[in-house]
Design an enzyme around this catalytic site. Structure first.
Site, mmCIF file in Angstrom:
data_model
loop_
_atom_site.group_PDB
_atom_site.id
_atom_site.type_symbol
_atom_site.label_atom_id
_atom_site.label_comp_id
_atom_site.label_asym_id
_atom_site.label_seq_id
_atom_site.Cartn_x
_atom_site.Cartn_y
_atom_site.Cartn_z
ATOM 1 N N ASP A 171 0.754 -1.273 0.124
ATOM 2 C CA ASP A 171 0.005 -0.025 0.160
ATOM 3 C C ASP A 171 0.561 1.278 0.139
ATOM 4 O O ASP A 171 1.490 1.530 0.994
ATOM 5 C CB ASP A 171 -0.961 -0.077 1.400
ATOM 6 N N ASP A 172 0.847 2.051 -1.215
ATOM 7 C CA ASP A 172 1.605 3.050 -1.349
ATOM 8 C C ASP A 172 3.192 3.135 -1.271
ATOM 9 O O ASP A 172 3.898 3.902 -0.978
ATOM 10 C CB ASP A 172 1.548 4.148 0.119
ATOM 11 N N CYS A 214 -5.948 4.232 -3.384
ATOM 12 C CA CYS A 214 -6.268 2.574 -2.886
ATOM 13 C C CYS A 214 -7.550 1.898 -3.672
ATOM 14 O O CYS A 214 -7.276 1.212 -4.520
ATOM 15 C CB CYS A 214 -6.491 2.792 -1.505
ATOM 16 N N ARG A 270 -7.622 -1.413 -6.243
ATOM 17 C CA ARG A 270 -7.745 -2.520 -5.868
ATOM 18 C C ARG A 270 -8.866 -3.340 -6.710
ATOM 19 O O ARG A 270 -8.928 -4.364 -7.086
ATOM 20 C CB ARG A 270 -8.005 -2.706 -4.251
ATOM 21 N N LYS A 289 -5.776 -5.838 3.746
ATOM 22 C CA LYS A 289 -6.699 -4.896 3.418
ATOM 23 C C LYS A 289 -7.750 -5.177 2.276
ATOM 24 O O LYS A 289 -7.051 -5.385 1.161
ATOM 25 C CB LYS A 289 -5.771 -3.541 3.202
ATOM 26 N N HIS A 316 -10.827 -2.861 1.416
ATOM 27 C CA HIS A 316 -11.063 -1.584 1.281
ATOM 28 C C HIS A 316 -11.938 -1.399 -0.279
ATOM 29 O O HIS A 316 -11.690 -0.378 -1.115
ATOM 30 C CB HIS A 316 -9.772 -0.692 0.789
ATOM 31 N N SER A 376 -8.488 1.370 4.980
ATOM 32 C CA SER A 376 -6.953 1.723 5.424
ATOM 33 C C SER A 376 -6.807 1.886 7.079
ATOM 34 O O SER A 376 -7.616 2.201 7.748
ATOM 35 C CB SER A 376 -6.743 3.250 4.730
ATOM 36 N N HIS A 428 1.424 2.319 4.081
ATOM 37 C CA HIS A 428 0.616 3.495 4.139
ATOM 38 C C HIS A 428 0.758 3.906 5.530
ATOM 39 O O HIS A 428 1.087 3.456 6.397
ATOM 40 C CB HIS A 428 -0.850 3.065 3.943
ATOM 41 N N ASP A 479 -0.301 -0.591 -4.820
ATOM 42 C CA ASP A 479 -1.683 -0.327 -5.234
ATOM 43 C C ASP A 479 -1.329 1.162 -6.206
ATOM 44 O O ASP A 479 -2.580 1.555 -6.721
ATOM 45 C CB ASP A 479 -2.384 -0.195 -4.172
ATOM 46 N N ASN A 480 -0.298 1.986 -5.749
ATOM 47 C CA ASN A 480 -0.230 3.155 -6.358
ATOM 48 C C ASN A 480 1.258 3.598 -5.844
ATOM 49 O O ASN A 480 1.892 3.340 -5.119
ATOM 50 C CB ASN A 480 -1.348 4.047 -6.070
ATOM 51 N N LYS A 499 1.684 9.581 -5.118
ATOM 52 C CA LYS A 499 0.252 9.155 -4.818
ATOM 53 C C LYS A 499 -0.544 10.270 -5.170
ATOM 54 O O LYS A 499 -0.534 11.506 -4.723
ATOM 55 C CB LYS A 499 0.192 8.780 -3.388
#
Length: 444
Positions: A42-43, A82, A86, A136, A138, A161, A227, A279-280, A294
């Site tokens: 994540d991130d 996010c 996803r 996660k 989300h 998150s 994240h 994810d990004n 991001k």
């Protein structure tokens, strides 16, 4: 009955039985179909892996994974944040198609991933796979949208998150609850100690692998880190030269290593496709040498690390500059696993299985890729080496630099999107502008 006919009939019956049993599915499907693991951080930025140029920390297990397969340098996600990213991963479709392309879901949100969408987990489960998500989700925290109703047999983790834990949204006067931690549909803990999230997810993944049963499995390990707020277990605090962020990445790398180690101990590593990506782009990490981060449609927001390994099938040590995205994983894994895709399902990804198995002689076709901003609007398109930006909601200072100018970049020569060549290639601008207009008409 004639004495010579009896043995002939007996032999014929044996042959028929052998033929029938040969056509029947084996009880141990893992021998025929590969296990699949998607490790989704994540991130985590493009420059936050050793083999992608990370500085201040090491990622030996991810680097080893890359040496076992293909490391992509032009690997993208379909969103800058996010939730839509996803959704795109699990559906193989742009989130715009099912109205999940704007911002992210919050603890006060009522919606989620439409149950009309056919997820990767549903596809694989329908083909005899055991399916699980660890980490996660989300994609909607209301029960109807949760993982067990979206194709996953097992869910162990949190619905959104980690920064939404007990968060007060003053603009709407909403107090979110302590972060709920689920085992399938049951909340087993509220407000878990986030220092141990990465460790707990890793232990769960190992436990599921060791107790997998006879079916092939699909495991989606969606880590909360890096994240913010950042958390690492005591064993990893202070390990890197880059402070807590580096410690967090090193623990994620350890997690990958532990899972790979377990696969090898269970003698199923060679029959497992292991996919690692994020994810990004990063919020506080590194996207070097890309521009942006991001929430921005500069490449730093959507070009991420992408590693795919399948020992014995995918060649080792390949570094690929072919354009690929998480949208491609749905049709690719469908082909590799022999799973059926509904005839009326409109996918935006491409089956790249032939390329994965033979990258030396296979060439992927050029195709457009559309960049949707956090506000839900299309801001850019990439086709081959060209990327055209028509607007910019985040990542441009209008007070300082004025109105954002329509910009064209040659990403092969200008990976940092610094040199606007719009005046030099008007025909490319026209072509890409038309692509964007045509794609948007699908949603009018």
């Amino acid at each position: 009955m004639h004495s010579k006919i009896k043995p002939f009939i007996s032999k014929l019956v044996v042959l028929i039985i052998i033929s029938i049993t040969a056509c029947m599915p084996t009880t141990d499907g893992s021998k025929k179909r590969p296990n699949i693991i998607i490790f989704f951080t994540d991130d985590q930025g493009y420059g936050d892996v050793g083999s992608y140029g990370a500085e201040g920390f090491e990622t030996p297990h991810l680097d080893s994974l890359a040496s076992d397969g293909i490391r992509f340098t032009n690997f993208y996600v379909p969103a800058t944040v996010c939730t839509p990213s996803r959704a795109g991963l699990l559906t193989g479709r742009y989130p715009k198609r099912y109205n999940l392309h704007e911002a992210v879901l919050f603890p006060f949100s009522e919606g989620g991933l439409s149950l009309n969408e056919y997820t990767m987990a549903e596809m694989l489960r329908n083909n005899g796979y055991t399916t699980s998500i660890i980490g996660k989700w989300h994609l909607g925290h209301k029960e109807e949208y949760m993982p067990n109703n979206q194709g996953f047999d097992m869910f162990y983790g949190v619905p959104y998150s980690n920064d939404m834990d007990n968060y007060y949204y003053k603009n709407i006067d909403f107090q979110s609850p302590p972060l709920p931690f689920y085992r399938n549909k049951t909340v087993i803990e509220s407000g878990p100690d986030q220092d141990y999230l990465t460790k707990r997810y890793t232990e769960e993944a190992i436990d599921q692998i060791k107790n997998r049963g006879g079916k092939p499995f699909f495991m989606y390990v969606a880590q909360n880190m890096p994240h913010t707020p950042l958390h690492a277990s005591p064993a990893f605090r202070g390990k890197s030269e880059k402070g807590l962020y580096g410690d967090v990445i090193m623990e994620l790398d350890w997690s990958v290593g532990q899972i790979v180690k377990t696969l090898k101990e269970q003698k199923i590593y060679d029959n497992t496709i292991f996919i690692f990506t994020s994810d990004n782009g990063p919020r506080i990490g590194s996207a070097r040498p890309l521009r942006g981060k991001k929430a921005e449609t500069w490449d730093g927001g959507q070009r991420v690390p992408g590693i795919v390994a399948w020992p014995g099938k995918i060649p080792k040590g390949v570094v690929s500059s072919e354009f690929t995205s998480t949208l491609d994983l749905f049709p690719t894994l469908a082909k590799i696993s022999g799973s059926k895709i509904p005839a009326d399902l409109e996918l935006d990804g491409l089956d790249i299985s032939d390329y994965l198995l033979d990258p030396k002689t296979t060439k992927l076709p050029e195709r457009p890729f559309y960049f949707y901003a956090r506000n839900g609007e299309m801001e850019a398109v990439r086709m081959g080496k060209w990327k055209l930006h028509i607007k910019k909601s985040i990542g441009w200072n209008t007070d300082k630099d004025g109105v954002f100018p329509v910009s064209l970049y040659n990403l092969d020569a200008d990976i940092g999107e610094k040199n606007n060549v719009i005046d030099v290639f008007p025909e490319v601008v026209e072509e890409l502008t038309n692509l964007m207009k045509e794609f948007e008409t699908e949603f009018q």
